[in-house]
Write a protein that holds these residues in place. Structure first.
Motif, PDB file in Angstrom:
ATOM      1  N   VAL A  17    -102.170  -4.535 -33.859  1.00 53.74           N
ATOM      2  CA  VAL A  17    -102.456  -5.420 -34.986  1.00 53.74           C
ATOM      3  C   VAL A  17    -101.151  -5.729 -35.715  1.00 53.74           C
ATOM      4  O   VAL A  17    -100.414  -4.819 -36.103  1.00 53.74           O
ATOM      5  CB  VAL A  17    -103.474  -4.765 -35.948  1.00 53.74           C
ATOM      6  CG1 VAL A  17    -103.752  -5.687 -37.128  1.00 53.74           C
ATOM      7  CG2 VAL A  17    -104.761  -4.446 -35.205  1.00 53.74           C
ATOM      8  N   GLU A  53    -108.202  -2.441 -38.639  1.00 55.11           N
ATOM      9  CA  GLU A  53    -106.759  -2.688 -38.644  1.00 55.11           C
ATOM     10  C   GLU A  53    -105.965  -1.404 -38.813  1.00 55.11           C
ATOM     11  O   GLU A  53    -104.878  -1.262 -38.255  1.00 55.11           O
ATOM     12  CB  GLU A  53    -106.386  -3.673 -39.756  1.00 55.11           C
ATOM     13  CG  GLU A  53    -106.899  -5.073 -39.543  1.00 55.11           C
ATOM     14  CD  GLU A  53    -108.214  -5.295 -40.234  1.00 55.11           C
ATOM     15  OE1 GLU A  53    -108.843  -4.273 -40.604  1.00 55.11           O
ATOM     16  OE2 GLU A  53    -108.623  -6.450 -40.412  1.00 55.11           O
ATOM     17  N   GLN A 108    -106.236   0.350 -35.583  1.00 52.48           N
ATOM     18  CA  GLN A 108    -105.910  -0.601 -34.524  1.00 52.48           C
ATOM     19  C   GLN A 108    -106.892  -0.477 -33.353  1.00 52.48           C
ATOM     20  O   GLN A 108    -106.510  -0.243 -32.206  1.00 52.48           O
ATOM     21  CB  GLN A 108    -104.471  -0.406 -34.049  1.00 52.48           C
ATOM     22  CG  GLN A 108    -103.440  -0.528 -35.160  1.00 52.48           C
ATOM     23  CD  GLN A 108    -102.028  -0.607 -34.653  1.00 52.48           C
ATOM     24  OE1 GLN A 108    -101.714  -1.417 -33.787  1.00 52.48           O
ATOM     25  NE2 GLN A 108    -101.159   0.236 -35.181  1.00 52.48           N
ATOM     26  N   GLN A 113    -104.790 -12.480 -34.616  1.00 58.88           N
ATOM     27  CA  GLN A 113    -104.603 -11.328 -33.732  1.00 58.88           C
ATOM     28  C   GLN A 113    -104.953 -11.704 -32.302  1.00 58.88           C
ATOM     29  O   GLN A 113    -105.792 -12.585 -32.062  1.00 58.88           O
ATOM     30  CB  GLN A 113    -105.459 -10.140 -34.193  1.00 58.88           C
ATOM     31  CG  GLN A 113    -105.263  -9.747 -35.648  1.00 58.88           C
ATOM     32  CD  GLN A 113    -103.861  -9.248 -35.937  1.00 58.88           C
ATOM     33  OE1 GLN A 113    -103.167  -8.763 -35.046  1.00 58.88           O
ATOM     34  NE2 GLN A 113    -103.438  -9.368 -37.193  1.00 58.88           N
TER      35      GLN A 113
END
Length: 477
Positions: free
Chosen positions: A156, A71, A74, A166
């Motif tokens: 994200v 995350e 990304q 997501q």
């Protein structure tokens, strides 16, 4: 009987010899076929008979495993099986000429391959799929199955972390050929998830595919691509038990600082300790989240809880100043006595030792009547004393802080010949005792006010913690 057995053995060995001979013949024909096909073949040009026509390439992607979702950077790391199918006009043969041979498997480097790449790749290594063998059929159809570990960029959105979902795109297209030269079609309407290995953190709810034709600014020709959208839902159980539940329990410690006695000296320490604990949890969340303007849901919960704990600690300091008001403080205002001591203490059940929940002064009245009855029993013949003269201020409530013995002493005539210095000393001691009693009463009233305020704010902050938890967590999709 023995002859029959020998006959069966001969038939069995004959069948084995025929199979071996067939395999040898098939291998010999396959070798001859490969030599014939590759004699004038070139991997540099598109394998079409008419160069004005486009070559159709069918793409099918199977999602095998989600290796990681980073995350903070990304990046989605996935393990894919990529199948590409096309027809090569220069790799056809008549199977009757090669003993009915229909399929051969040869290295993919020997044939022309479409240059399909992942457009949103986020890896430093620009290598493509693994160079596995291709399956070549007699009609020129080539099927190339190759595994690949892809690192793709994924936007994200952590606004609802840890209850977020997501959508990560995997866009495949030709890098050099336009749509008039190589056209891409979808083998299925979505990615294949039949062999998907479940991930411990994410649930995959689908992988729909769409075909797009884009006109880029560099070129006037259309460039088709196929985009697979991986729909992911985070498994929030881990974060609930390791981040949300500890924060929820720690936040309930903040109102308890109001219930802690002020004389213990740990009220402020408890608030500061809880604030530091929440700061540590917030730093753990911030390290895994991307530095974006969207504050995650759990971050909002931490900030709201820390704000509440800061307010409770500030109020605790203010209430402790009220509790430790000394003899120099002013008396409790009348409105505070009426509102806080008389009414609010009963509403929030704040009583001192010896008070009753129905009548705080009931036990004192009962004890006083009990002492008078016992005194009458011990002295039944004793006559009641005469009422003190009107000049004595003993029963005057307005003389609580000034006691003067001189008029009473001389009018009673009992101790007319006493030393005036002795009378002055007794008067001084009595005044000091009354002043000390008044001071203690004033300090006790301020402590009662502080205790009632502690109890009020304790229930207010308990309700705030409960409502804040419901409002913030209730926003989760």
């Amino acid at each position: 009987m023995e002859g029959t057995r020998r006959g069966m053995e001969m038939l069995f060995f004959s069948a084995l010899l025929l199979v071996e001979a067939a395999h040898c013949a098939q291998g010999r024909f396959a070798h001859k076929l490969l030599n014939d096909l590759m004699e004038n073949y070139s991997t540099a040009l598109r394998p079409v008979e008419d160069t004005d026509k486009s070559l159709n390439v069918t793409l099918q992607v199977t999602l095998s495993q989600l290796k990681d979702m980073d995350e903070r950077n990304q990046v989605l790391i996935a393990y894919l099986w990529i199948r590409q199918t096309w027809h090569d006009a220069h790799l056809k043969w008549n199977k009757e000429e090669y003993d009915g041979l229909e399929v051969i498997r040869i290295p993919s480097s020997l044939v022309w391959r479409p240059d399909l790449v992942l457009y949103n790749k986020a890896d430093d290594d620009f290598s493509g799929p693994v160079d596995t063998n291709v399956v070549l059929r007699y009609n020129g159809e080539i099927t190339w199955d190759a595994p690949a570990i892809t690192k793709s960029s994924c936007v994200v959105d952590v606004s609802y972390f840890p209850f977020d979902s997501q959508q990560c795109n995997l866009t495949f297209g030709s890098w050099t050929y336009n749509g008039n030269q190589v056209d891409i079609t979808m083998g299925m309407d979505s990615g294949d998830l039949s062999d998907f290995v479940e991930n411990v953190e994410w649930e995959c709810h689908g992988m729909p595919a769409t075909k797009n034709v884009i006109m880029y600014g560099c070129c006037s020709d259309p460039y088709p691509d196929i985009t697979y959208t991986v729909l992911l839902q985070r498994r929030s159980s881990f974060y609930i038990f390791n981040l949300l539940l500890p924060c929820f329990l720690i936040s309930f410690l903040a109102p308890l600082s109001f219930y802690l006695p002020a004389d213990s000296g740990e009220k402020v320490s408890l608030g500061v300790t809880v604030l530091l604990a929440l700061t540590v949890f917030q730093m753990m969340v911030a390290e895994s989240m991307p530095p974006s303007e969207n504050v995650p849901l759990i971050g909002k919960y931490y900030v709201a809880t820390m704000t509440m704990i800061t307010a409770s600690t500030s109020l605790t300091i203010f209430i402790m100043n009220i509790h430790f008001c000394g003899a120099e403080a002013k008396p409790v205002p009348y409105w505070a006595k009426v509102i806080i001591i008389d009414y609010m203490s009963k509403i929030f059940f704040v009583y001192e030792v010896g008070e009753s929940c129905t009548s705080p002064f009931g036990q004192m009245e009962e004890s006083e009547s009990f002492r008078q009855n016992q005194k009458r029993k011990l002295h039944p013949k004793e006559k009641p004393k005469a009422a003190p003269p009107p000049c004595c201020p003993d029963n005057d409530k307005s003389a609580a802080f000034t006691l003067t013995f001189d008029p009473c002493v001389y009018c009673s005539g009992g101790i007319l010949g006493c030393d005036p210095k002795l009378v002055w000393n007794v008067e001084y001691i009595a005044n000091c005792f009354r002043e000390q009693k008044a001071t203690c009463l004033k300090v006790a009233e301020w402590k009662k006010v502080a205790k009632v305020m502690d109890r009020i704010f304790m229930w207010i902050f308990f309700i705030m913690v409960f409502l804040m938890s419901i409002l913030i967590i209730g926003k989760a999709p």
